[in-house]
Scaffold this motif. Structure first.
Motif, PDB file in Angstrom:
ATOM      1  N   ILE A   6       0.834  -1.195   0.000  1.00  7.46           N
ATOM      2  CA  ILE A   6       0.000   0.000   0.000  1.00  7.46           C
ATOM      3  C   ILE A   6       0.877   1.257   0.000  1.00  7.46           C
ATOM      4  O   ILE A   6       1.610   1.510   0.945  1.00  7.46           O
ATOM      5  CB  ILE A   6      -0.945   0.006   1.219  1.00  7.46           C
ATOM      6  N   ASP A  34     -12.141   3.772  -6.839  1.00  6.53           N
ATOM      7  CA  ASP A  34     -10.806   3.157  -6.770  1.00  6.53           C
ATOM      8  C   ASP A  34      -9.813   3.981  -5.960  1.00  6.53           C
ATOM      9  O   ASP A  34      -8.608   3.835  -6.127  1.00  6.53           O
ATOM     10  CB  ASP A  34     -10.268   2.860  -8.180  1.00  6.53           C
ATOM     11  N   GLU A  35     -10.307   4.842  -5.097  1.00  2.00           N
ATOM     12  CA  GLU A  35      -9.431   5.562  -4.178  1.00  2.00           C
ATOM     13  C   GLU A  35      -9.903   5.335  -2.748  1.00  2.00           C
ATOM     14  O   GLU A  35     -11.081   5.536  -2.459  1.00  2.00           O
ATOM     15  CB  GLU A  35      -9.499   7.077  -4.448  1.00  2.00           C
ATOM     16  N   TYR A  53      -4.934   6.642  -0.988  1.00  2.00           N
ATOM     17  CA  TYR A  53      -4.321   5.437  -1.520  1.00  2.00           C
ATOM     18  C   TYR A  53      -5.049   5.155  -2.827  1.00  2.00           C
ATOM     19  O   TYR A  53      -6.250   4.875  -2.848  1.00  2.00           O
ATOM     20  CB  TYR A  53      -4.467   4.265  -0.538  1.00  2.00           C
ATOM     21  N   GLN A  55      -5.839   3.027  -6.118  1.00  2.00           N
ATOM     22  CA  GLN A  55      -5.755   1.634  -6.590  1.00  2.00           C
ATOM     23  C   GLN A  55      -5.520   1.553  -8.095  1.00  2.00           C
ATOM     24  O   GLN A  55      -5.539   0.458  -8.647  1.00  2.00           O
ATOM     25  CB  GLN A  55      -7.057   0.904  -6.296  1.00  2.00           C
ATOM     26  N   GLU A  58      -3.584  -1.218  -9.673  1.00  2.00           N
ATOM     27  CA  GLU A  58      -4.170  -2.569  -9.605  1.00  2.00           C
ATOM     28  C   GLU A  58      -5.219  -2.835 -10.667  1.00  2.00           C
ATOM     29  O   GLU A  58      -5.440  -3.970 -11.070  1.00  2.00           O
ATOM     30  CB  GLU A  58      -4.814  -2.793  -8.243  1.00  2.00           C
ATOM     31  N   HIS A  59      -5.897  -1.785 -11.112  1.00  5.77           N
ATOM     32  CA  HIS A  59      -6.970  -1.970 -12.096  1.00  5.77           C
ATOM     33  C   HIS A  59      -6.490  -1.754 -13.527  1.00  5.77           C
ATOM     34  O   HIS A  59      -7.164  -2.179 -14.463  1.00  5.77           O
ATOM     35  CB  HIS A  59      -8.130  -1.018 -11.781  1.00  5.77           C
ATOM     36  N   ALA A  70     -11.550  -3.937  -6.095  1.00 10.88           N
ATOM     37  CA  ALA A  70     -11.567  -2.624  -5.435  1.00 10.88           C
ATOM     38  C   ALA A  70     -12.001  -2.795  -3.976  1.00 10.88           C
ATOM     39  O   ALA A  70     -11.363  -2.261  -3.062  1.00 10.88           O
ATOM     40  CB  ALA A  70     -12.505  -1.674  -6.162  1.00 10.88           C
ATOM     41  N   ALA A  73      -9.265  -4.287  -1.919  1.00  9.53           N
ATOM     42  CA  ALA A  73      -8.167  -3.334  -1.712  1.00  9.53           C
ATOM     43  C   ALA A  73      -8.564  -2.273  -0.677  1.00  9.53           C
ATOM     44  O   ALA A  73      -7.729  -1.869   0.146  1.00  9.53           O
ATOM     45  CB  ALA A  73      -7.788  -2.677  -3.031  1.00  9.53           C
ATOM     46  N   HIS A  74      -9.830  -1.839  -0.692  1.00 11.00           N
ATOM     47  CA  HIS A  74     -10.277  -0.865   0.317  1.00 11.00           C
ATOM     48  C   HIS A  74     -10.139  -1.465   1.721  1.00 11.00           C
ATOM     49  O   HIS A  74      -9.696  -0.790   2.646  1.00 11.00           O
ATOM     50  CB  HIS A  74     -11.748  -0.483   0.092  1.00 11.00           C
TER      51      HIS A  74
END
Ligand code: KG4
Ligand code: ZN
Length: 374
Positions: A6, A34-35, A53, A55, A58-59, A70, A73-74
């Protein structure tokens, strides 16, 4: 993904990083796409800390946001993001007066993560909780910080009512903002959002995700007159948008262009021509909105753009010109507050708290939640 990976970005704070003793501090949490982001903002418009952060890496390999990835990841990022936000502001949770989090609309897995974290903290600490509509976060953030299109050092005052062009990845609407929680829909897209159109064009050209910033950059070197894309609905009255026809025209043009001709110059010109059609549509629709009786009778003094697409310099510039024509102030959030961020949620938390709009019983997060239903 493991938590070592991260990488959070400190979005900075206002110079002093201090808030006066009597100010109200809100911890805001954003996790609808995605944030994973959090911020501490006070009622005097100071951002004490702001952490994101993203993402996006990753996507990227999938060419768009994968909702399940997503959400996971969150979950992995949220604790670290909140802890770092408190630490960078030199605060503990005891110093916070209000907790706010996005409760929709958005990808529901992600929304759930942020909303549950906020609910848990508020319940454990017995602090007031605000369920923020993500779109209201975008809509109100120009009241926290705003600049003109040309001078990023200006700090403008945006008072109600104002005419808002809300253009993000998921939404494209013209709204008359009468006050906190008071939104009148003047026009909206009938198909894609402006951000979606940028993303799809970039994908077609193999430029990556998210497409908006890449197309914007390529357009800066391109000839916007080389290709002609349609301006859907612009010959019709009203304030609604349609972007799918531009996308189809782009696909047709691309398919009939020999592969060998698709070089850097072609892509720059293609992006500039596409962007120019989006700008024209936005200006045409806003011009109609400014002639609309509902808008005229409200006499808004400021024309505002917000949402991720508000980062686009051509759109900011054209909207400023339009505002000048109508003797209005033009305002846009600073670049780092256009795309999804925790500061806009914290600020919407403050604005809602100020009018007593806090949660009194459990709230279920909502994947769809129009601003007109606040
Ligand atoms: O508001 P946002 O961060 O997320 C949603 O709530 O949807 O907006 C993301 C959208 C994406 O479609 C992205 O391509 C677009 O904003 N975007 C831009 C620019 N920067 C981001 N579109 C045009 N020009 C830009 N510079
Ligand atoms: Zn957004």
């Amino acid at each position: 993904m493991n938590t070592d990976k991260i990488i959070i970005t400190d979005m900075g704070s206002d110079s002093s990083n201090k808030s006066s003793k009597n100010s109200i501090l809100c911890l805001g949490i954003e996790s609808s796409c995605d944030e994973t982001s959090a911020a501490i903002v006070d009622n005097n418009k100071n951002i004490l800390s702001h952490i994101i952060y993203s993402q996006i890496p990753e996507h990227q390999q999938y060419g768009g946001v994968v909702p399940e990835l997503a959400a996971r990841a969150h979950i992995l990022a949220i604790d670290e993001v909140i802890k770092t936000t408190l630490a960078r502001a030199n605060k503990t949770i005891d110093d916070i007066d209000v907790i706010a989090a996005t409760a929709g609309p958005g990808l529901i897995g992600g929304v759930l993560v942020g909303w549950m974290a906020a609910t848990g903290i508020a319940n454990a600490t017995n602090k007031p909780l605000v369920a923020v509509n993500h779109l209201e976060g975008h809509a109100l953030v120009p009241r926290l910080k705003s600049t003109s299109a040309t001078d990023s050092s200006t700090n403008l005052n945006v008072e109600f009512p104002y005419l808002l062009m809300l253009a993000s990845g998921g939404h494209c609407q013209i709204l008359l903002v009468h006050g906190v929680g008071k939104y009148e829909l003047i026009g909206q897209t009938l198909d894609d959002s402006a951000g979606e159109a940028f993303d799809k064009i970039a994908k077609m050209l193999g430029l990556g995700y998210p497409g908006g910033p890449i197309v914007d950059k390529r357009a800066q070197n391109g000839d916007k007159k080389r290709f002609h894309f349609p301006r859907p609905l612009c010959d019709k009255p009203g304030c609604d948008f349609s972007f799918s026809g531009i996308k189809t025209a782009a696909r047709i043009l691309l398919d009939k262009t020999p592969k060998g001709d698709i070089n850097d110059k072609f892509i720059d010109d293609f992006c500039a021509s596409f962007q120019s059609s989006v700008v024209d549509c936005i200006i045409n629709r806003l011009n109609n909105a400014l002639h609309d009786e509902r808008v005229k009778s409200a006499t808004p003094k400021t024309l505002v753009v917000a949402g991720g697409v508000a980062k686009n310099s051509a759109i900011r510039g054209a909207m400023e010109q339009l505002a000048n024509k109508f003797n209005m102030q033009f305002a846009a959030p600073p670049m780092n507050l256009c795309t999804d961020n925790g500061a806009m949620i914290a600020w919407a938390g403050i604005e809602n708290f100020n009018i007593g709009n806090i949660v009194h019983e459990p709230v279920a997060p909502r994947p769809r939640w129009p601003l007109t239903e606040l």
